[in-house]
Motif scaffolding. Structure first.
Motif, mmCIF file in Angstrom:
data_model
loop_
_atom_site.group_PDB
_atom_site.id
_atom_site.type_symbol
_atom_site.label_atom_id
_atom_site.label_comp_id
_atom_site.label_asym_id
_atom_site.label_seq_id
_atom_site.Cartn_x
_atom_site.Cartn_y
_atom_site.Cartn_z
ATOM 1 N N GLU A 36 0.835 -1.203 0.000
ATOM 2 C CA GLU A 36 0.000 0.000 0.000
ATOM 3 C C GLU A 36 0.872 1.255 0.000
ATOM 4 O O GLU A 36 0.563 2.232 -0.684
ATOM 5 N N ALA A 37 1.963 1.207 0.756
ATOM 6 C CA ALA A 37 2.889 2.349 0.794
ATOM 7 C C ALA A 37 3.456 2.607 -0.603
ATOM 8 O O ALA A 37 3.584 3.760 -1.028
ATOM 9 N N ALA A 38 3.763 1.518 -1.328
ATOM 10 C CA ALA A 38 4.308 1.656 -2.683
ATOM 11 C C ALA A 38 3.282 2.323 -3.613
ATOM 12 O O ALA A 38 3.637 3.146 -4.453
ATOM 13 N N LYS A 39 2.004 1.971 -3.433
ATOM 14 C CA LYS A 39 0.945 2.598 -4.245
ATOM 15 C C LYS A 39 0.862 4.088 -3.964
ATOM 16 O O LYS A 39 0.726 4.900 -4.875
ATOM 17 N N ILE A 40 0.914 4.435 -2.686
ATOM 18 C CA ILE A 40 0.844 5.852 -2.308
ATOM 19 C C ILE A 40 2.046 6.600 -2.880
ATOM 20 O O ILE A 40 1.924 7.700 -3.398
ATOM 21 N N GLU A 41 3.207 5.948 -2.807
ATOM 22 C CA GLU A 41 4.446 6.540 -3.340
ATOM 23 C C GLU A 41 4.292 6.850 -4.838
ATOM 24 O O GLU A 41 4.676 7.923 -5.300
ATOM 25 N N GLU A 42 3.673 5.931 -5.582
ATOM 26 C CA GLU A 42 3.441 6.136 -7.029
ATOM 27 C C GLU A 42 2.552 7.338 -7.292
ATOM 28 O O GLU A 42 2.828 8.146 -8.174
ATOM 29 N N THR A 43 1.457 7.426 -6.540
ATOM 30 C CA THR A 43 0.533 8.550 -6.701
ATOM 31 C C THR A 43 1.237 9.867 -6.412
ATOM 32 O O THR A 43 1.018 10.864 -7.103
ATOM 33 N N CYS A 44 2.077 9.858 -5.386
ATOM 34 C CA CYS A 44 2.795 11.084 -5.034
ATOM 35 C C CYS A 44 3.780 11.457 -6.141
ATOM 36 O O CYS A 44 3.905 12.636 -6.496
ATOM 37 N N ALA A 45 4.463 10.458 -6.693
ATOM 38 C CA ALA A 45 5.468 10.720 -7.738
ATOM 39 C C ALA A 45 4.809 11.307 -8.983
ATOM 40 O O ALA A 45 5.425 12.102 -9.707
ATOM 41 N N ALA A 46 3.533 10.939 -9.225
ATOM 42 C CA ALA A 46 2.831 11.420 -10.413
ATOM 43 C C ALA A 46 2.328 12.856 -10.235
ATOM 44 O O ALA A 46 1.884 13.490 -11.183
ATOM 45 N N ASP A 47 2.404 13.374 -9.028
ATOM 46 C CA ASP A 47 1.862 14.693 -8.713
ATOM 47 C C ASP A 47 3.005 15.632 -8.315
ATOM 48 O O ASP A 47 3.587 15.492 -7.248
ATOM 49 N N LYS A 48 3.274 16.595 -9.184
ATOM 50 C CA LYS A 48 4.432 17.485 -8.984
ATOM 51 C C LYS A 48 4.359 18.294 -7.685
ATOM 52 O O LYS A 48 5.373 18.701 -7.144
ATOM 53 N N SER A 49 3.128 18.512 -7.197
ATOM 54 C CA SER A 49 2.992 19.316 -5.981
ATOM 55 C C SER A 49 3.351 18.515 -4.732
ATOM 56 O O SER A 49 3.437 19.060 -3.635
ATOM 57 N N LYS A 50 3.544 17.218 -4.929
ATOM 58 C CA LYS A 50 3.838 16.371 -3.761
ATOM 59 C C LYS A 50 5.277 15.880 -3.762
ATOM 60 O O LYS A 50 5.819 15.529 -4.808
ATOM 61 N N GLY A 51 5.843 15.851 -2.590
ATOM 62 C CA GLY A 51 7.198 15.308 -2.463
ATOM 63 C C GLY A 51 7.115 13.805 -2.238
ATOM 64 O O GLY A 51 6.023 13.230 -2.229
ATOM 65 N N PRO A 52 8.277 13.164 -2.079
ATOM 66 C CA PRO A 52 8.285 11.725 -1.821
ATOM 67 C C PRO A 52 7.893 11.408 -0.375
ATOM 68 O O PRO A 52 7.881 12.295 0.473
ATOM 69 N N ILE A 53 7.554 10.148 -0.131
ATOM 70 C CA ILE A 53 7.320 9.711 1.248
ATOM 71 C C ILE A 53 8.679 9.637 1.937
ATOM 72 O O ILE A 53 9.575 8.945 1.479
ATOM 73 N N GLU A 54 8.811 10.392 2.999
ATOM 74 C CA GLU A 54 10.107 10.426 3.679
ATOM 75 C C GLU A 54 10.043 9.889 5.099
ATOM 76 O O GLU A 54 11.066 9.558 5.679
ATOM 77 N N TRP A 55 8.826 9.853 5.658
ATOM 78 C CA TRP A 55 8.697 9.523 7.069
ATOM 79 C C TRP A 55 7.692 8.417 7.320
ATOM 80 O O TRP A 55 6.708 8.274 6.614
#
Ligand code: XMP
Length: 329
Positions: free
Chosen positions: A117-136
Motif C-alpha cells: 500500500e505504501a508503494a501505491k501511495i508513493e506512485e501517486t505522489c510521484a505522479a503529482d508534482k505538488s507532492k514530495g516523496p514519502i520520507e517519514w
C-alpha cells in the motif's frame, strides 16, 4: 512549564519543521488509542500529506474496520486508506493451530500488505508534482516502549509485530517520526481528549495485533471468527451497560475448541464453549481477574447462549497472571 495544552502546538510545530513543505508521511492505524492520537496530531500538522493505512486482517472485532474508518475519516478528517486483506490473511492461517505460527503469519503478512500500500501511495505522489516523496514513517511509540520494549510471548513478538514495519525503513529509506515518544498512556489519553477524539475510543482496552487469531483456540476459520465476534460484542456491550468498562484493564471472549452438551427446547445441543476474560492490571506484567457482580455475568451468559448460534456454554476465567497470561494463546 510543561502541559498537555502546550504539548500540542509545540509538537505540531516540530513536525512541520522536520517534514518541510512537501514531504509525505505514512503510518499504520489500528483503531487503538495510540495510533489514533498519533494520526490526529499528524493530520493537524500536515493535513493530507499524512497517509494513514489500516490493514483489515480479517481477525478484527465486529465491524471494526468500518467503525475505525468512520471515526478517523468522518470525525477526525484523517486521510485514511483501509486495505481489506482478510482473504489473504485467512488463506495463510488455514490449518494453523500453533499460536506462535499464527503470530508470525499475521506479522509478516501485515508488513507485506502495508508495504504494498505504501508503494501505491508513493506512485501517486510521484505522479503529482505538488507532492514530495514519502520520507517519514509514523509510529505511535510511547515512553515505556522507548525505555524498555515490552516483551510479549515468543521471540518473534518481542516488539509488537504489527507495528514493526522495519523493512520500509531500509527499502524506502524512511525515517521514524514518533510524536508520543515522551508520553505515558494516561497522557496520551488526555491528549486524545484535547484533540477531540471520542471518549469511548480514548478509554479503549488494548487489542493485540494478531487479534482474534490468538483468541480462537485451534484453526481460525470464518465461522469461528463470526461466532467469537458476536460473543465478544455482547460481552463488551454488557460491560459498558453495567458501567464497568473503565474499571477493567482488558476484557474479551475466547473461543474454546471443545463442544459440550446442552439443551434447547426439547432438543439436545452439542456446541462450543466460550471463555470470558476480564483483568485489572497496572502494566500487564501481572494481572488480577476481575470480580463481576453476579447479575452482570448472568445477563451476559443468557444473552450469549440465546443470541450466538454455535455456543451453548459460557465460562468465566478466574486465573490471575501469573500463572495465567492475559490472552489464552
Ligand atoms: P499476555 O497474554 O502476554 O498479554 O499476558 C499481555 C498484554 O499483551 C497483549 N498481547 C499482545 N499484543 N501482539 C500484541 O500486539 C501480541 O502478539 C500479543 N500477545 C499478547 C495482550 O492483549 C495483553 O494486553
Amino acid at each position: 512549564g510543561w502541559s498537555m495544552e502546550t504539548f500540542i502546538p509545540k509538537e505540531i510545530a516540530r513536525i512541520r519543521e522536520i517534514c518541510g513543505d512537501k514531504g509525505q508521511v505514512i503510518g499504520a492505524v489500528s483503531g487503538g488509542v495510540d495510533s489514533s492520537v498519533a494520526a490526529k496530531i499528524m493530520h493537524e500538522a500536515i493535513g493530507d500529506r499524512f497517509h494513514a493505512i489500516m490493514v483489515d486482517n480479517g481477525v478484527l472485532r465486529l465491524d471494526e474496520a468500518k467503525k475505525v474508518k468512520k471515526m478517523l475519516v468522518e470525525d477526525l478528517g484523517v486521510n485514511l486508506t483501509v486495505v481489506d486483506a482478510s482473504d489473504l490473511f485467512l488463506e495463510r492461517l488455514q490449518g494453523v493451530e500453533d499460536p506462535e505460527k499464527k503470530r508470525k503469519i499475521i506479522g509478516n503478512t501485515f508488513i507485506e500488505v502495508f508495504e504494498a500500500e505504501a508503494a501505491k501511495i508513493e506512485e501517486t505522489c510521484a505522479a503529482d508534482k505538488s507532492k514530495g516523496p514519502i520520507e517519514w514513517l509514523l509510529q505511535g511509540t510511547l515512553y515505556p516502549d522507548v525505555i524498555e520494549s515490552i516483551s510479549f510471548k515468543g521471540p518473534s513478538a518481542t516488539i509488537k509485530t504489527h507495528h514493526n514495519v522495519g523493512g520500509l525503513l531500509d527499502d524506502m529509506k524512511l525515517k521514524l517520526i514518533e510524536p508520543l515518544r515522551e508520553l505515558f498512556k494516561d497522557e496520551v489519553r488526555a491528549l486524545g481528549r484535547l484533540l477531540g477524539i471520542p471518549a469511548h475510543l480514548v478509554g479503549r482496552h488494548p487489542f493485540p495485533g494478531p487479534g482474534l487469531a490468538i483468541r480462537i483456540l485451534g484453526e481460525v476459520t470464518r465461522d469461528q471468527i463470526k461466532i467469537l465476534q458476536l460473543a465478544d460484542e455482547i460481552y463488551i456491550e454488557e460491560i459498558r451497560a453495567a458501567g464497568l468498562y473503565d474499571q477493567i484493564s482488558q476484557a474479551f471472549a475466547a473461543l474454546l475448541p471443545v463442544k459440550a452438551v446442552g439443551v434447547m427446547g426439547d432438543a439436545r445441543t452439542y456446541e462450543q464453549v466460550v471463555a470470558l476474560r476480564a483483568v485489572s492490571t497496572e502494566d500487564f506484567m501481572t494481572a488480577d481477574w476481575f470480580v463481576f457482580p453476579p447479575q452482570v455475568l448472568k445477563k451476559i451468559s443468557s444473552r450469549i447462549t440465546n443470541e450466538v448460534r454455535g455456543i451453548n456454554r459460557v465460562t468465566y476465567d478466574i486465573t490471575s497472571k501469573p500463572p495465567g497470561t492475559v490472552e489464552w494463546l
